[in-house]
Design a protein around this motif. Structure first.
Motif: not given
Length: 255
Positions: A167-191
């Motif tokens: 259950a903990i791994i499930m939450i962690d995996g979901y959040v990691v994916g969401a965090a990565r998407t947010q980070l990539y969006q911010e990087q794309a906007e800057r670049s």
């Protein structure tokens, strides 16, 4: 607690025994360093500050020494090298508060919900974590403290121990994916120099033509608010995961 995966650095790639000694303060302390005030804690703090500010790629023993105003060789009296330092950094940023309220109102659902938001906040504070492969973490006091607190709260789910961990791994995996998407969006906007709105506006004429072609009837029929940037996709997904776990717990209890 978090297990983000990346590629530029890998946890647990240094001297495991020495890293554990440093994490648990069981190793030999160095003699007094040449620079007053230089400590292992300060070295780790400086390393986290460098990674937060300039990314994990900027991390080196020489760079940290420069930040601390000392010679590079002075750092090696406290930590064997960059690989071991990385594991100390990973444990340091996972330190949790002692406030029980941080894990919600006492229910297992509230604890997992708070965990999800806390992990997202962790990656927002330290984006470099997404570039570290943590599939084989060195477990220090901060990581185990966090795991202990969460497991104590979700024990009432009545699941087996492997299921609780899952259950903990499930939450962690979901959040990691969401965090990565947010980070990539911010990087794309800057670049690119384009805001998200400008990026999609540039595609509007081509997309309108495609929607009017009749080739994509389902897409063309979507409501105007379908792609509303104000919709919280992270929160929606997190709540649906928790709904699923709640239904599973209910079935297990009934069975």
């Amino acid at each position: 607690m978090s297990s983000g995966t990346g590629g530029t650095e890998t946890s647990g790639s240094g001297d495991i025994a020495r890293t554990l000694d440093l994490l648990w303060d069981t190793g030999r302390r160095p003699s007094r360093g040449p620079k007053p005030g230089l400590t292992l804690d300060r070295i780790v703090e400086a390393a986290v500050e460098v990674a937060d500010r300039d990314g994990i790629g900027a991390l080196s023993m020489r760079r940290i020494a420069t930040e601390l105003g000392t010679g590079t060789m002075s750092l090696y009296r406290y930590v064997p090298g960059k690989a071991e330092l990385l594991d100390l950094m990973l444990d340091r940023v996972q330190r949790t508060s002692d406030d029980p309220a941080d894990l919600g109102d006492g229910t297992w659902r509230a604890a997992l919900e708070a965990l999800g938001r806390a992990i997202l906040a962790l990656y927002r504070r330290h984006p470099w974590l997404l570039e570290v492969n943590q599939s084989r973490p060195i477990l220090g006091p901060a990581a185990l403290d966090g795991m202990e607190k969460v497991l104590a709260r979700i024990k009432p789910m009545g699941l087996s121990d492997p299921e609780l961990l899952s259950a903990i791994i499930m939450i962690d995996g979901y959040v990691v994916g969401a965090a990565r998407t947010q980070l990539y969006q911010e990087q794309a906007e800057r670049s690119s120099g384009l805001t998200d709105a400008q990026f999609w506006e540039a595609q509007r004429p081509a997309l309108e033509k495609a929607m009017n072609s009749g080739r994509y009837p389902v897409l063309a029929a979507l409501s105007e608010d379908t792609f509303d940037p104000g919709f919280d996709h992270f929160e929606f997904g997190l709540q649906r995961i928790l709904d699923g776990l709640e239904a599973f717990v209910a079935r297990r209890t009934a069975g």
